[in-house]
Enzyme design. Structure first.
Site, PDB file in Angstrom:
ATOM      1  N   SER A  92       0.814  -1.210   0.000  1.00  0.00           N
ATOM      2  CA  SER A  92       0.000   0.000   0.000  1.00  0.00           C
ATOM      3  C   SER A  92       0.856   1.273   0.000  1.00  0.00           C
ATOM      4  O   SER A  92       1.506   1.583  -0.990  1.00  0.00           O
ATOM      5  CB  SER A  92      -0.949  -0.040   1.194  1.00  0.00           C
ATOM      6  OG  SER A  92      -1.972   0.901   1.061  1.00  0.00           O
ATOM      7  N   ASP A 109      10.447   5.979  -9.854  1.00  0.00           N
ATOM      8  CA  ASP A 109      10.098   6.717 -11.071  1.00  0.00           C
ATOM      9  C   ASP A 109      10.913   8.007 -11.207  1.00  0.00           C
ATOM     10  O   ASP A 109      11.348   8.364 -12.302  1.00  0.00           O
ATOM     11  CB  ASP A 109       8.599   7.051 -11.076  1.00  0.00           C
ATOM     12  CG  ASP A 109       7.732   5.817 -11.285  1.00  0.00           C
ATOM     13  OD1 ASP A 109       8.248   4.815 -11.831  1.00  0.00           O
ATOM     14  OD2 ASP A 109       6.542   5.843 -10.900  1.00  0.00           O
ATOM     15  N   LYS A 144      -0.747  -4.362  -3.224  1.00  0.00           N
ATOM     16  CA  LYS A 144      -2.030  -3.837  -2.736  1.00  0.00           C
ATOM     17  C   LYS A 144      -2.176  -2.410  -3.255  1.00  0.00           C
ATOM     18  O   LYS A 144      -1.703  -1.453  -2.650  1.00  0.00           O
ATOM     19  CB  LYS A 144      -2.055  -3.884  -1.209  1.00  0.00           C
ATOM     20  CG  LYS A 144      -3.220  -3.147  -0.544  1.00  0.00           C
ATOM     21  CD  LYS A 144      -4.544  -3.838  -0.778  1.00  0.00           C
ATOM     22  CE  LYS A 144      -5.620  -3.307   0.169  1.00  0.00           C
ATOM     23  NZ  LYS A 144      -5.946  -1.893   0.024  1.00  0.00           N
TER      24      LYS A 144
END
Length: 682
Positions: free
Chosen positions: A465, A476, A490
């Site tokens: 999560s 990124d 998740k």
């Protein structure tokens, strides 16, 4: 009356009300839940992420989940029962929509009949069966329900139960129990199972039925009847004293799903996800066998007064799964400070110089909401604590930083965004797509940076999560190397909705990285992989039934600070070479190979006593040999007993992550020097 349901009852030969003289009490739909049933359909179709239409396709999935929830080990129904009950496959949607759930009770009552007949018969024969078991025969038992098919005859099911009982009797015998005690324990287990069924009420059946439909949508959408809703809210607030573990039923066992970071089980014992609890004991009192007992009753036994000790006999999910061990845990309330960020320094020596790498371990993303609401200025939060620790580490003149998010199951989304912002200027960190298709980017608005140097994020399969949001964002942006293992996956958001009775936890949105890739199902893939003892086939979103798929949306605009993939051809071979020589990693890889071997043996459990003893002794000898080879290579004292073995030190991973970061720094400096040289030549 629902005509479709009546027709199906006639087709299958089952009546809506039983005239059987059986001792069990048939259950009928509680009409006070008719409204809840209709509310569920309306709410699921209106606000679930997929905007589903509850139709026959969903009904067919729900039917399979309902049967599996009743008889997960294929122990009671015959194939002929399933074939007949399959006539109901297309009726679950109508039952829920019309508020007439009789079909669920018709199926349940047949299951109840089969279970009571089986267990009552078993109890009457059990002493004779146990006394007659021949443990010298060469036969095996398949304990994996996924590999089993429905028995076609009573004789086939009888043989399955004979082997199942024989396996449990042999396990108890190998654990030192005499024949009379074995009979007593097994009789108690099946009495527990019958008692559990006797205590099952119409509301429990409604909840199981409703959740077969929600499971057909995704594994995180769940209906909680009032008692379950209360237990869920208690678990969310962590307001009762316990061991800090999330539990669920797995056939007739209580299974550990996950450990609460900073909780007693995570800090005091070697309890692991997928371990099964066999018995529970209070301080100074005998152990009570809990196999076959209701989950809420087991939870009540484990909870207790603060600072008291609870003993658990567990069947471990790793190693010799047929041997049990007893652990003791002191009950504590999981406090915010127990989950707080912590720091340490790893020192690495290279070419006669010592380098310091800071490590910040973050068990969860937390914020003291009570202190914030009270207007306190110095409230605790994961971001504020991490920033403070970074400042302290910078004063120690660290060369690089590791953010350790292993076993971090998530927490506050606001904190995750703010924490990622400590390492980048203001910008997006995550995108959230709701059920209408609207995409909302979230991020950090604070332009200040707490740390701009080389860093890595350590993750494993239990990082979920909010952890995946932070790891994905820093990957990124090219701000950090991601090291470890594929994360949990998740990537969905749930909200709680009140119903006429109980609550619905419903999936309403999905997380996406700034690159546009979802964290759902796939999780975050590390740049460099470390070996792991966690089996990703057993744990993680992809291990759950019917997870929402991975997909991709449009990326947002964001800068890339380091082109990390360009460094991997240099970093990966060096990492592999170090692991091949490191005694700790050698031991971990050998342990992984042993677990895979045990996984095969779980599907082919020998019922021969001599074979099992030989396997157990070989396992102990191999464990001791592996540990002593590791200790010898590290110059440590050798052990004489397998009971003295402790888990391989956690800093093994932090140390190797530090080595990788120093390789990265050296490679980057070399690249910069070459670029300057080239510029000067031009």
């Amino acid at each position: 009356m629902n005509y479709k349901r009546l027709l199906l009852c006639l087709l299958t030969g089952y009546t809506l009300a039983s005239t059987s003289a059986s001792a069990y009490q048939e259950l009928q739909p509680p009409h006070e839940y008719d409204k809840v049933s209709k509310e569920l359909v309306e709410m699921l179709e209106a606000i679930h992420y997929n905007r589903p239409h509850i139709d026959d396709a969903i009904s067919e999935k729900a039917f399979d989940y309902y049967i599996d929830s009743l008889d997960p080990s294929k122990s009671f129904f015959l194939k002929s029962d399933i074939d007949k009950l399959s006539q109901y496959k297309d009726s679950f949607d109508d039952a829920l929509r019309n508020g007439d759930t009789q079909v669920a009770y018709t199926i349940y009552n047949l299951f109840l009949e089969r279970l009571e007949k089986r267990l009552t018969s078993l109890q009457s024969k059990l002493p004779e069966m146990v006394k007659g078991f021949n443990f010298e025969l060469d036969e095996s038992f398949n304990a994996d329900p996924e590999a089993r098919k429905w028995a076609t005859t009573e004789a086939e099911l009888d043989d399955y139960w004979r082997k199942r009982l024989k396996n449990r009797a042999l396990t108890l015998k190998l654990n030192g129990e005499n024949q009379d005690k074995i009979i007593s324990i097994l009789e108690k287990r099946y009495k527990n199972q019958l008692k559990q069924v006797d205590q099952t009420n119409a509301t429990d059946v409604f909840q199981t039925f409703a959740n077969s439909v929600t499971a057909a949508l995704d594994p995180h959408t769940t209906y909680f009847a009032p008692r379950a809703s209360e237990a869920f809210n208690i678990n969310m607030s962590l307001s009762l004293e316990g061991i800090g573990a999330v539990l669920q039923m797995d056939d007739d066992y209580t299974k550990v799903v996950r450990l609460i970071p900073g909780g007693p089980a995570a800090t005091q014992s070697d309890l692991s996800p997928n371990d099964r609890i066999i018995a529970v004991g209070q301080e100074g009192k005998p152990m009570i066998d809990v196999v076959g007992m209701r989950l809420d009753d087991v939870v009540d036994m484990i909870r207790g007064e603060r600072d008291t000790t609870v003993k658990l006999e567990i069947a471990p999910s790793k190693g010799d799964t047929q041997a049990s061990k007893t652990i003791s845990i002191v009950r504590k309330k999981v406090k915010l400070e127990d989950q707080s960020a912590k720091k340490e320094i790893v020192e690495i020596e290279r070419d006669g110089e010592k380098y310091k790498v800071g490590v910040i371990t973050l068990p969860t993303f937390y914020s003291d909401f009570a202190a914030i609401q009270a207007g306190e200025k110095n409230y605790k939060s994961s971001t504020r604590d991490t920033k403070k620790l970074i400042e302290e580490l910078r004063k120690e003149d660290i060369s690089a930083l590791i953010l350790d998010l292993r076993n971090n199951g998530g927490g506050s989304l606001q904190e995750a965004n703010a924490l990622a912002g400590l390492f980048i200027p203001s910008g997006p960190t995550v995108q959230i797509r709701d059920q209408s298709g609207r995409v909302t980017p979230l991020g950090d608005l604070d332009k200040s940076i707490a740390y701009s140097g080389p860093m890595a994020v350590l993750v494993n399969r239990m990082s979920a999560s909010a952890s995946e949001i932070v790891a994905g964002a820093l990957q990124d942006y090219g701000r950090a190397l991601i090291l470890g293992n594929q994360t949990f996956g998740k990537g969905t958001v749930q909200v709680l909705q009140d119903l006429d009775k109980g609550q619905l936890k419903v999936t309403q949105a999905k997380f996406y990285r700034i690159s546009g890739e979802s964290t759902q199902h796939k999780g975050v893939m590390p740049d460099i992989i470390f070996p792991s003892l966690i089996d990703k086939k057993a744990i993680g979103e992809s291990a759950l039934k019917n997870p929402l798929p991975w997909d991709k949306i449009h990326e947002t605009r964001y800068p890339i600070y380091w082109n990390m993939p360009a460094y991997l051809p240099i970093l990966e071979p060096r990492h592999e070479a170090r692991m091949a020589k490191d005694p700790n990693f050698i031991a971990i890889n050998e342990q992984i190979a042993e677990f895979k071997k045990q996984e095969y043996m779980y599907r082919n459990i020998s019922l021969n006593e001599k074979t099992r003893i030989k396997q157990r002794e070989e396992n102990k000898a191999n464990d001791l040999k592996r540990e002593n080879e590791r200790r010898k290579a590290l110059g440590l004292d050798l052990l004489t007993s397998v009971e003295d073995i402790k888990p391989v030190e956690e800093d093994t991973y932090a140390k190797e992550a530090s080595e990788i970061l120093l390789d990265f720094i050296a490679t980057n400096q070399m690249a910069q020097a070459q670029a300057k040289k080239k510029t000067a030549q031009n």
